[in-house]
Design a protein around this motif. Structure first.
Motif, short mmCIF file in Angstrom:
data_model
loop_
_atom_site.label_atom_id
_atom_site.label_comp_id
_atom_site.label_asym_id
_atom_site.label_seq_id
_atom_site.Cartn_x
_atom_site.Cartn_y
_atom_site.Cartn_z
N THR A 1 0.85 -1.19 0.00
CA THR A 1 0.00 0.00 0.00
C THR A 1 0.88 1.24 0.00
O THR A 1 1.71 1.42 0.90
CB THR A 1 -0.92 0.02 1.24
N TYR A 2 0.71 2.10 -0.99
CA TYR A 2 1.46 3.34 -1.10
C TYR A 2 0.47 4.50 -0.94
O TYR A 2 -0.27 4.83 -1.87
CB TYR A 2 2.18 3.42 -2.44
N ALA A 3 0.46 5.08 0.24
CA ALA A 3 -0.53 6.12 0.56
C ALA A 3 -0.08 7.48 0.05
O ALA A 3 1.12 7.78 -0.01
CB ALA A 3 -0.75 6.18 2.07
N ALA A 4 -1.05 8.32 -0.32
CA ALA A 4 -0.74 9.68 -0.76
C ALA A 4 -0.11 10.46 0.38
O ALA A 4 -0.46 10.28 1.56
CB ALA A 4 -2.01 10.37 -1.24
N ASP A 5 0.86 11.33 0.05
CA ASP A 5 1.58 12.09 1.06
C ASP A 5 1.66 13.55 0.63
O ASP A 5 2.42 13.92 -0.26
CB ASP A 5 2.99 11.53 1.24
N ALA A 6 0.88 14.39 1.30
CA ALA A 6 0.87 15.82 0.97
C ALA A 6 1.93 16.58 1.76
O ALA A 6 2.18 17.76 1.49
CB ALA A 6 -0.50 16.41 1.28
N GLN A 7 2.58 15.91 2.73
CA GLN A 7 3.55 16.60 3.58
C GLN A 7 4.94 16.66 2.95
O GLN A 7 5.76 17.49 3.34
CB GLN A 7 3.64 15.88 4.93
N ALA B 1 6.80 16.56 -4.09
CA ALA B 1 7.76 16.09 -5.07
C ALA B 1 8.26 17.21 -5.96
O ALA B 1 9.14 17.01 -6.78
CB ALA B 1 7.13 14.99 -5.94
N GLY B 2 7.72 18.42 -5.78
CA GLY B 2 8.14 19.54 -6.60
C GLY B 2 7.75 19.33 -8.05
O GLY B 2 6.63 18.93 -8.36
N SER B 3 8.71 19.58 -8.94
CA SER B 3 8.43 19.42 -10.37
C SER B 3 8.39 17.96 -10.79
O SER B 3 7.89 17.62 -11.85
CB SER B 3 9.49 20.16 -11.19
N LYS B 4 8.94 17.08 -9.95
CA LYS B 4 8.92 15.64 -10.25
C LYS B 4 7.62 15.05 -9.69
O LYS B 4 7.38 15.10 -8.49
CB LYS B 4 10.14 14.95 -9.64
N LYS B 5 6.83 14.49 -10.56
CA LYS B 5 5.56 13.91 -10.13
C LYS B 5 5.48 12.46 -10.64
O LYS B 5 4.82 12.19 -11.64
CB LYS B 5 4.39 14.75 -10.66
N PRO B 6 6.15 11.56 -9.92
CA PRO B 6 6.17 10.18 -10.39
C PRO B 6 4.84 9.48 -10.17
O PRO B 6 4.05 9.85 -9.29
CB PRO B 6 7.26 9.54 -9.52
N ALA B 7 4.62 8.47 -10.97
CA ALA B 7 3.43 7.63 -10.78
C ALA B 7 3.61 6.74 -9.56
O ALA B 7 4.73 6.36 -9.21
CB ALA B 7 3.20 6.79 -12.03
N VAL B 8 2.50 6.42 -8.92
CA VAL B 8 2.55 5.53 -7.76
C VAL B 8 2.84 4.11 -8.25
O VAL B 8 2.25 3.65 -9.24
CB VAL B 8 1.21 5.57 -7.00
N GLY C 1 11.57 16.96 0.86
CA GLY C 1 10.81 16.47 -0.28
C GLY C 1 10.65 14.97 -0.33
O GLY C 1 11.35 14.21 0.34
N GLY C 2 9.72 14.53 -1.17
CA GLY C 2 9.45 13.12 -1.36
C GLY C 2 8.78 12.88 -2.69
O GLY C 2 8.67 13.79 -3.51
N PRO C 3 8.28 11.68 -2.92
CA PRO C 3 7.68 11.36 -4.22
C PRO C 3 6.18 11.67 -4.31
O PRO C 3 5.58 11.47 -5.36
CB PRO C 3 7.92 9.87 -4.33
N GLY C 4 5.59 12.10 -3.20
CA GLY C 4 4.15 12.34 -3.19
C GLY C 4 3.36 11.17 -2.64
O GLY C 4 2.13 11.23 -2.56
N PHE C 5 4.06 10.12 -2.25
CA PHE C 5 3.40 8.97 -1.61
C PHE C 5 4.36 8.40 -0.57
O PHE C 5 5.56 8.70 -0.56
CB PHE C 5 3.01 7.90 -2.63
N SER D 1 11.04 8.77 -0.78
CA SER D 1 12.09 8.54 -1.77
C SER D 1 13.49 8.69 -1.17
O SER D 1 14.47 8.30 -1.80
CB SER D 1 11.94 9.53 -2.92
N GLN D 2 13.58 9.24 0.04
CA GLN D 2 14.90 9.48 0.63
C GLN D 2 15.45 8.21 1.27
O GLN D 2 14.74 7.47 1.97
CB GLN D 2 14.83 10.59 1.66
N PHE D 3 16.73 7.99 1.05
CA PHE D 3 17.42 6.82 1.61
C PHE D 3 18.80 7.25 2.06
O PHE D 3 19.29 8.33 1.71
CB PHE D 3 17.51 5.71 0.56
N PHE D 4 19.46 6.38 2.84
CA PHE D 4 20.84 6.68 3.24
C PHE D 4 21.74 5.47 3.00
O PHE D 4 21.34 4.32 3.19
CB PHE D 4 20.92 7.19 4.68
N MET D 5 22.94 5.78 2.58
CA MET D 5 23.97 4.77 2.33
C MET D 5 24.98 4.84 3.47
O MET D 5 25.58 5.89 3.71
CB MET D 5 24.64 5.03 0.98
#
Length: 297
Positions: A104-110, A113-120, A201-205, A235-239
């Motif tokens: 389940t990938y829930a919508a995230d308004a917080q 994604a800025g100009s990047k609007k990826p599909a879920v 920022g994030g992907p919007g979900f 979308s954020q991760f750490f290495m």
């Protein structure tokens, strides 16, 4: 034998001598008291002069001292500590995830994604076996990684989808840690190299949490960032290239290759430019930008 008159005169002389001695003692006390008071006044005056000339102490010091410059008020830049050479063992789930599984990938308004609007990503019939090889090509060098579906099938599904949609291309890695938290954090589509605003920022979900008890973070681990709230990854991760003493609340979804770790080591050795509010991490001194991100066929 002395007469009464003689006795009276003797008593009078004795009384007079006593009065004289009392007067002398009182005079001496006044002299000593005046000396003590004078000494105290001198001491106090000396302290006041010293305080004025030296700037005082405590709150008065801050008031008397010149205002600090912007450079002196900023936290000191952390310096790199030893980087471990030993890889951290990849965790294993105590119980495997059902294959296939649903996500389940829930919508995230917080986290916009800025100009990047990826599909879920597709959340049905998601595989929980096998691996996905990807390469984050950056201005600092290529960082090959392996995504493990058995560890976090929903996370791998989402990251793979974002890569294939070009979401990470031309984004920067906005956070570097070089002391107790030796990581490079990436994936904010809105990061501009501003330590005060990056990382929002994030992907919007959002992604579901897939961490489990016993996970350890250390050299070679690839894990998702979150906001400390349940199911808040995006979308954020750490290495992790070194030490990272963290609670097991960050989904581990893959590993970093030896060649990728060499690139991360070099980024860490270059150091931090501007320090963030935590005083321990900040923007990499040399900007790290993903020029392309690919998934192996």
């Amino acid at each position: 034998m002395a007469t009464n008159q003689q006795r009276r005169e003797a008593a009078k002389r004795k009384l007079e001598r006593q009065l004289v001695r009392r007067a002398e003692r009182a005079k001496r006390r006044k002299i000593v008291g005046a000396g003590v008071v004078g000494g105290v006044v001198l001491i106090v005056a000396g302290v006041v002069v010293w305080v004025v000339n030296s700037g005082g102490s405590g709150d008065d010091t801050a008031a008397a001292s010149p205002p600090p410059s912007s450079s002196s008020s900023a936290p000191p830049v952390p310096t790199l500590t030893n980087i471990p050479t030993q890889r951290t063992a990849m965790p294993k789930r105590p119980q495997p995830v059902a294959n296939p599984t649903s996500c389940t990938y829930a919508a995230d308004a917080q986290s916009p994604a800025g100009s990047k609007k990826p599909a879920v990503p597709e959340g049905k019939n998601v595989s929980s076996t096998g691996t996905v090889n990807a390469t984050f090509k950056s201005t600092a060098g290529d960082i090959p990684v392996t995504l493990d579906r058995a560890l976090a099938p929903c996370t791998v599904q989402a990251i793979k989808s974002l890569i294939e949609q070009g979401f990470y291309t031309n984004t920067i890695c906005h956070r570097l840690g070089v002391t107790d938290l030796q990581i490079l954090q990436c994936g904010d589509p809105n990061a501009k190299g501003n330590v005060e605003t990056d990382g929002q920022g994030g992907p919007g979900f959002t992604l579901p949490d897939e961490y489990f008890a016993g996970e350890k973070y250390g050299r070679g681990i690839l894990a998702m960032a979150n906001t400390s709230q349940p199911n808040s990854g995006g979308s954020q991760f750490f290495m992790v290239y070194g030490t990272a003493e963290l609670p097991a609340t960050y989904t581990i979804f893959g590993s970093i290759s030896d060649d990728g770790l060499k690139v991360l080591d070099q980024i860490a050795k270059t150091g931090i430019g501007t320090v963030g509010q935590d005083g321990a991490t900040g923007e990499p001194k040399n900007p790290v930008k993903f020029t392309a991100v690919t998934v192996a066929a």
